[in-house]
Design a protein around this motif. Structure first.
Motif, mmCIF file in Angstrom:
data_model
loop_
_atom_site.group_PDB
_atom_site.id
_atom_site.type_symbol
_atom_site.label_atom_id
_atom_site.label_comp_id
_atom_site.label_asym_id
_atom_site.label_seq_id
_atom_site.Cartn_x
_atom_site.Cartn_y
_atom_site.Cartn_z
ATOM 1 N N ASN A 40 0.828 -1.208 0.000
ATOM 2 C CA ASN A 40 0.000 0.000 0.000
ATOM 3 C C ASN A 40 0.866 1.263 0.000
ATOM 4 O OD1 ASN A 40 -2.400 -1.601 0.171
ATOM 5 N ND2 ASN A 40 -1.977 -1.849 2.362
ATOM 6 N N ALA A 41 2.001 1.184 -0.679
ATOM 7 C CA ALA A 41 2.901 2.335 -0.772
ATOM 8 C C ALA A 41 3.721 2.191 -2.042
ATOM 9 C CB ALA A 41 3.825 2.402 0.451
ATOM 10 N N PRO A 42 4.153 3.313 -2.603
ATOM 11 C CA PRO A 42 4.997 3.229 -3.804
ATOM 12 C C PRO A 42 6.308 2.509 -3.502
ATOM 13 C CG PRO A 42 4.184 5.470 -3.459
ATOM 14 C CD PRO A 42 3.880 4.703 -2.209
ATOM 15 N N PHE A 43 6.881 1.898 -4.525
ATOM 16 C CA PHE A 43 8.195 1.269 -4.358
ATOM 17 C C PHE A 43 9.062 1.603 -5.568
ATOM 18 C CE2 PHE A 43 5.606 -1.984 -6.502
ATOM 19 C CZ PHE A 43 6.433 -2.363 -7.561
ATOM 20 N N PHE A 44 10.367 1.522 -5.354
ATOM 21 C CA PHE A 44 11.347 1.759 -6.420
ATOM 22 C C PHE A 44 12.164 0.483 -6.587
ATOM 23 C CE2 PHE A 44 15.497 2.980 -8.072
ATOM 24 C CZ PHE A 44 15.170 3.841 -9.112
ATOM 25 N N LEU A 45 12.182 -0.053 -7.781
ATOM 26 C CA LEU A 45 12.897 -1.295 -8.060
ATOM 27 C C LEU A 45 13.870 -1.053 -9.203
ATOM 28 C CD1 LEU A 45 13.322 -4.340 -7.672
ATOM 29 C CD2 LEU A 45 11.374 -4.734 -9.199
ATOM 30 N N PHE A 46 15.159 -1.213 -8.935
ATOM 31 C CA PHE A 46 16.200 -1.051 -9.952
ATOM 32 C C PHE A 46 16.721 -2.427 -10.342
ATOM 33 C CE2 PHE A 46 20.661 -0.772 -11.218
ATOM 34 C CZ PHE A 46 20.608 0.197 -12.218
ATOM 35 N N LEU A 47 16.639 -2.746 -11.623
ATOM 36 C CA LEU A 47 17.093 -4.036 -12.131
ATOM 37 C C LEU A 47 18.237 -3.829 -13.107
ATOM 38 C CD1 LEU A 47 13.640 -5.721 -12.834
ATOM 39 C CD2 LEU A 47 15.078 -5.937 -10.796
ATOM 40 N N HIS A 48 19.328 -4.538 -12.883
ATOM 41 C CA HIS A 48 20.507 -4.442 -13.742
ATOM 42 C C HIS A 48 20.618 -5.720 -14.552
ATOM 43 C CE1 HIS A 48 25.139 -3.650 -14.110
ATOM 44 N NE2 HIS A 48 24.499 -3.610 -15.266
ATOM 45 N N TYR A 49 20.137 -5.662 -15.786
ATOM 46 C CA TYR A 49 20.261 -6.800 -16.697
ATOM 47 C C TYR A 49 21.612 -6.702 -17.410
ATOM 48 C CZ TYR A 49 15.269 -7.904 -16.224
ATOM 49 O OH TYR A 49 14.033 -8.260 -15.750
ATOM 50 N N MET A 50 22.370 -7.782 -17.419
ATOM 51 C CA MET A 50 23.679 -7.788 -18.071
ATOM 52 C C MET A 50 23.607 -8.169 -19.545
ATOM 53 S SD MET A 50 26.089 -6.653 -16.198
ATOM 54 C CE MET A 50 27.459 -7.149 -17.243
ATOM 55 N N ASP A 51 22.506 -8.767 -19.969
ATOM 56 C CA ASP A 51 22.372 -9.134 -21.382
ATOM 57 C C ASP A 51 21.770 -7.949 -22.140
ATOM 58 O OD1 ASP A 51 22.615 -12.241 -20.846
ATOM 59 O OD2 ASP A 51 21.077 -11.462 -19.509
ATOM 60 N N PRO A 52 22.251 -7.627 -23.330
ATOM 61 C CA PRO A 52 23.392 -8.222 -24.026
ATOM 62 C C PRO A 52 24.700 -7.560 -23.589
ATOM 63 C CG PRO A 52 22.347 -6.601 -25.425
ATOM 64 C CD PRO A 52 21.540 -6.642 -24.156
ATOM 65 N N HIS A 53 25.724 -8.358 -23.414
ATOM 66 C CA HIS A 53 27.010 -7.841 -22.969
ATOM 67 C C HIS A 53 28.087 -8.875 -23.269
ATOM 68 C CE1 HIS A 53 30.096 -6.081 -20.325
ATOM 69 N NE2 HIS A 53 29.374 -4.981 -20.335
ATOM 70 N N ASP A 54 29.305 -8.389 -23.462
ATOM 71 C CA ASP A 54 30.458 -9.279 -23.566
ATOM 72 C C ASP A 54 30.545 -10.127 -22.288
ATOM 73 O OD1 ASP A 54 33.068 -10.349 -23.830
ATOM 74 O OD2 ASP A 54 33.972 -8.527 -23.018
ATOM 75 N N PRO A 55 30.668 -11.442 -22.372
ATOM 76 C CA PRO A 55 30.765 -12.236 -23.601
ATOM 77 C C PRO A 55 29.413 -12.406 -24.286
ATOM 78 C CG PRO A 55 30.761 -13.680 -21.694
ATOM 79 C CD PRO A 55 30.785 -12.273 -21.153
ATOM 80 N N PHE A 56 29.403 -12.304 -25.613
ATOM 81 C CA PHE A 56 28.178 -12.494 -26.375
ATOM 82 C C PHE A 56 27.950 -13.990 -26.551
ATOM 83 C CE2 PHE A 56 30.249 -8.665 -28.452
ATOM 84 C CZ PHE A 56 29.691 -7.774 -27.554
#
Length: 300
Positions: A40-56
């Motif tokens: 019942n309150a706002p939330f902040f969600l930070f997601l760090h996706y590594m794809d696409p990235h070396d190594p491919f």
């Protein structure tokens, strides 16, 4: 992404840094369902996706991938098309699991009220300028990245400003949509009703390549340090309206805008020197942390 683990001799757990998109989405939805999310309150969600990235990784051929630590800077044949195809597959793989995230938010009746911002920190070179990877140039294939903003319900008719958008504008935009004031000293301008930006500054200092650039809607100027390992000219100027691939260097040909963009780089450097925080040196980092940072390429 086990390639990195092998080449570093097993000294670190690469999965601590390079989680596949499937795992990131799974973890995100678990958090949304768990006790850590405020109810019942706002939330902040930070997601760090590594794809696409070396190594491919070539998802059509399990175990096949293309990593800088193994390949270095190869000639384009026979690698270029294979690397581009693997990169495309990584984009499709990421897209699949971003889709699962969006579907999960919809199933939980959260999507309509949620602001979603998707961006990237950099692109990749695939020999457009006779080299590979990222972090050593400021061509558009590296710094022109996606920025997608899905507005929450009630804001759908909000108009975004025209012109250039920069990473530094993202935080003020989020605050503006949330109805919050940006704190004093925060750089950047909201993309919602903010003042239009006419230029964008970028810089990189990596592996001996110390570069600064300014681009407008029509032109880009890049400055490089003398004897840089990448072999870049001291000054590059491109007319992006006729040369979006940045192949014809107009520096020194008498273009009036060259002087204006040189001054813009000088002004930004003076601003940084006058306003940057004092550096703090940590004396507590241990050898294991140093080895991990070196393995990831953040220390030389």
């Amino acid at each position: 992404h086990s390639v990195l683990s092998r080449v570093t001799g097993g000294k670190m757990n690469v999965s601590d840094f390079y989680q596949p998109a499937e795992s990131v989405t799974d973890t995100a939805l678990e958090w949304v369902d768990g006790s850590g999310r405020p109810r019942n309150a706002p939330f902040f969600l930070f997601l760090h996706y590594m794809d696409p990235h070396d190594p491919f990784m070539d998802w059509a051929n399990p175990g096949v991938g293309y990593a800088r630590v193994q390949l270095g800077d190869p000639e384009p044949e026979p690698y270029r098309e294979k690397m581009i195809d693997a990169y495309r597959q990584e984009i499709e793989y990421l897209d699949e699991h971003l889709g699962r995230l969006i579907a999960g938010l919809k199933e939980r009746k959260l999507y309509d009220d949620t602001l979603v911002v998707l961006t990237s920190d950099h692109g990749e070179e695939f020999f457009e300028h006779r080299n590979w990877w990222h972090g050593r140039t400021l061509y558009d294939e590296v710094i022109h990245v996606p920025l997608i903003v899905k507005l929450p319900k009630g804001k759908a008719n909000t108009s975004m400003r025209a012109g250039l958008a920069r990473h530094v504008d993202i935080a003020p935009t989020i605050l503006s949509i949330a109805g919050l004031e940006a704190p004093e000293g925060m750089q950047g301008k909201s993309l919602i009703g903010g003042e239009q930006v006419t230029s964008s500054y970028a810089e990189v200092d990596f592996e001996g390549n110390d570069l600064q650039s300014v681009r407008t809607d029509t032109h880009k100027l890049v400055r490089a340090n003398k004897d840089n390992p990448r072999g870049l000219a001291a000054v590059e100027l491109y007319d992006l309206t006729v040369d979006p691939g940045e192949q014809q260097n107009l520096a020194g040909t008498g273009e009036a805008i060259e002087g204006l963009l040189q001054k813009a780089v000088d002004d930004m450097q003076q601003f940084v020197e006058a306003n940057a925080a004092e550096p703090i040196v940590s004396t507590t980092i241990d050898q294991s942390d140093i080895e991990q940072l070196e393995a990831l390429g953040y220390l030389e």
